[in-house]
Scaffold this motif. Sequence first.
Motif, PDB file in Angstrom:
ATOM      1  N   THR A  68      80.996  58.349  60.429  1.00 19.37           N
ATOM      2  CA  THR A  68      80.085  58.126  59.306  1.00 19.37           C
ATOM      3  C   THR A  68      78.757  58.838  59.547  1.00 19.37           C
ATOM      4  OG1 THR A  68      81.115  55.986  58.850  1.00 19.37           O
ATOM      5  CG2 THR A  68      78.928  56.365  57.917  1.00 19.37           C
ATOM      6  N   SER A  69      78.278  58.781  60.777  1.00 20.76           N
ATOM      7  CA  SER A  69      77.036  59.473  61.118  1.00 20.76           C
ATOM      8  C   SER A  69      77.182  60.980  60.900  1.00 20.76           C
ATOM      9  CB  SER A  69      76.662  59.170  62.570  1.00 20.76           C
ATOM     10  OG  SER A  69      75.531  59.898  62.950  1.00 20.76           O
ATOM     11  N   LYS A 112      70.421  56.871  62.410  1.00 21.76           N
ATOM     12  CA  LYS A 112      69.858  56.285  63.633  1.00 21.76           C
ATOM     13  C   LYS A 112      70.516  54.951  63.948  1.00 21.76           C
ATOM     14  CE  LYS A 112      65.344  58.474  63.376  1.00 21.76           C
ATOM     15  NZ  LYS A 112      63.921  58.303  63.120  1.00 21.76           N
ATOM     16  N   ARG A 113      70.710  54.116  62.912  1.00 26.37           N
ATOM     17  CA  ARG A 113      71.359  52.811  63.131  1.00 26.37           C
ATOM     18  C   ARG A 113      72.804  52.982  63.580  1.00 26.37           C
ATOM     19  NH1 ARG A 113      70.802  50.134  57.824  1.00 26.37           N
ATOM     20  NH2 ARG A 113      69.188  51.595  57.346  1.00 26.37           N
ATOM     21  N   LEU A 114      73.517  53.902  62.950  1.00 23.18           N
ATOM     22  CA  LEU A 114      74.914  54.133  63.322  1.00 23.18           C
ATOM     23  C   LEU A 114      75.024  54.615  64.766  1.00 23.18           C
ATOM     24  CD1 LEU A 114      76.117  55.844  60.049  1.00 23.18           C
ATOM     25  CD2 LEU A 114      76.974  53.673  60.949  1.00 23.18           C
ATOM     26  N   ARG A 115      74.158  55.546  65.150  1.00 18.92           N
ATOM     27  CA  ARG A 115      74.193  56.058  66.526  1.00 18.92           C
ATOM     28  C   ARG A 115      73.806  54.974  67.529  1.00 18.92           C
ATOM     29  NH1 ARG A 115      71.689  61.107  64.190  1.00 18.92           N
ATOM     30  NH2 ARG A 115      73.496  62.394  63.757  1.00 18.92           N
ATOM     31  N   ARG A 116      72.831  54.151  67.165  1.00 17.99           N
ATOM     32  CA  ARG A 116      72.442  53.039  68.038  1.00 17.99           C
ATOM     33  C   ARG A 116      73.607  52.071  68.223  1.00 17.99           C
ATOM     34  NH1 ARG A 116      68.903  49.627  64.976  1.00 17.99           N
ATOM     35  NH2 ARG A 116      70.884  48.717  64.417  1.00 17.99           N
ATOM     36  N   ASP A 117      74.276  51.750  67.125  1.00 17.52           N
ATOM     37  CA  ASP A 117      75.425  50.847  67.197  1.00 17.52           C
ATOM     38  C   ASP A 117      76.564  51.454  68.008  1.00 17.52           C
ATOM     39  OD1 ASP A 117      73.949  49.117  65.641  1.00 17.52           O
ATOM     40  OD2 ASP A 117      75.134  49.448  63.811  1.00 17.52           O
ATOM     41  N   MET A 147      81.850  48.380  52.991  1.00 18.79           N
ATOM     42  CA  MET A 147      82.589  48.049  54.191  1.00 18.79           C
ATOM     43  C   MET A 147      81.847  48.606  55.408  1.00 18.79           C
ATOM     44  SD  MET A 147      86.540  48.847  55.112  1.00 18.79           S
ATOM     45  CE  MET A 147      86.466  50.457  55.835  1.00 18.79           C
ATOM     46  N   MET A 148      81.649  47.790  56.399  1.00 17.29           N
ATOM     47  CA  MET A 148      80.949  48.205  57.611  1.00 17.29           C
ATOM     48  C   MET A 148      81.920  48.867  58.582  1.00 17.29           C
ATOM     49  SD  MET A 148      77.773  47.455  57.415  1.00 17.29           S
ATOM     50  CE  MET A 148      77.291  47.547  59.115  1.00 17.29           C
ATOM     51  N   PRO A 149      81.527  49.999  59.157  1.00 16.57           N
ATOM     52  CA  PRO A 149      82.384  50.612  60.175  1.00 16.57           C
ATOM     53  C   PRO A 149      82.533  49.669  61.362  1.00 16.57           C
ATOM     54  CG  PRO A 149      80.603  52.083  59.533  1.00 16.57           C
ATOM     55  CD  PRO A 149      80.329  50.756  58.916  1.00 16.57           C
ATOM     56  N   ARG A 150      83.729  49.576  61.906  1.00 12.97           N
ATOM     57  CA  ARG A 150      83.984  48.639  62.988  1.00 12.97           C
ATOM     58  C   ARG A 150      84.276  49.322  64.313  1.00 12.97           C
ATOM     59  NH1 ARG A 150      84.197  43.959  60.274  1.00 12.97           N
ATOM     60  NH2 ARG A 150      85.170  43.905  58.252  1.00 12.97           N
ATOM     61  N   SER A 151      84.742  50.523  64.304  1.00 16.87           N
ATOM     62  CA  SER A 151      85.103  51.177  65.554  1.00 16.87           C
ATOM     63  C   SER A 151      84.084  52.256  65.910  1.00 16.87           C
ATOM     64  CB  SER A 151      86.494  51.798  65.458  1.00 16.87           C
ATOM     65  OG  SER A 151      86.470  52.957  64.643  1.00 16.87           O
ATOM     66  N   TRP A 152      84.109  52.638  67.169  1.00 22.16           N
ATOM     67  CA  TRP A 152      83.229  53.694  67.661  1.00 22.16           C
ATOM     68  C   TRP A 152      83.474  54.970  66.876  1.00 22.16           C
ATOM     69  CZ3 TRP A 152      83.888  57.730  71.676  1.00 22.16           C
ATOM     70  CH2 TRP A 152      82.676  58.113  72.223  1.00 22.16           C
ATOM     71  N   ARG A 153      84.741  55.273  66.626  1.00 20.24           N
ATOM     72  CA  ARG A 153      85.109  56.474  65.876  1.00 20.24           C
ATOM     73  C   ARG A 153      84.527  56.422  64.466  1.00 20.24           C
ATOM     74  NH1 ARG A 153      89.028  57.076  62.245  1.00 20.24           N
ATOM     75  NH2 ARG A 153      89.936  55.094  62.814  1.00 20.24           N
TER      76      ARG A 153
END
Length: 81
Positions: A12-13, A48-53, A1-7
């Motif tokens: 996750t990061s 890095k991808r999570l923070r970029r997103d 499942m992909m995280p959808r919200s900023w939180r």
Amino acid sequence: MMPRSWRELLGTSTDLDFLRARLDRESGDEVLARELAQLQKLISKRCKRLRRDALELGRRFYAEPSKAFAKRISIFAGKRT
């Protein structure tokens, strides 16, 4: 499942950063050294991808001027009462 919200993105990061720190403590095990290095590399890439997103999501959220945002939110709040 992909995280959808900023939180969720930042949460996750943070979880992965915690895991990476925990793995650093296990780095003395020669048998697992190669696997640990590969796992840490994957964790770093994912963080890095999570923070970029999360940054992109934040930019979109804060792109609207504060007065326009307040007006839009007040419209929604007015409809709920």
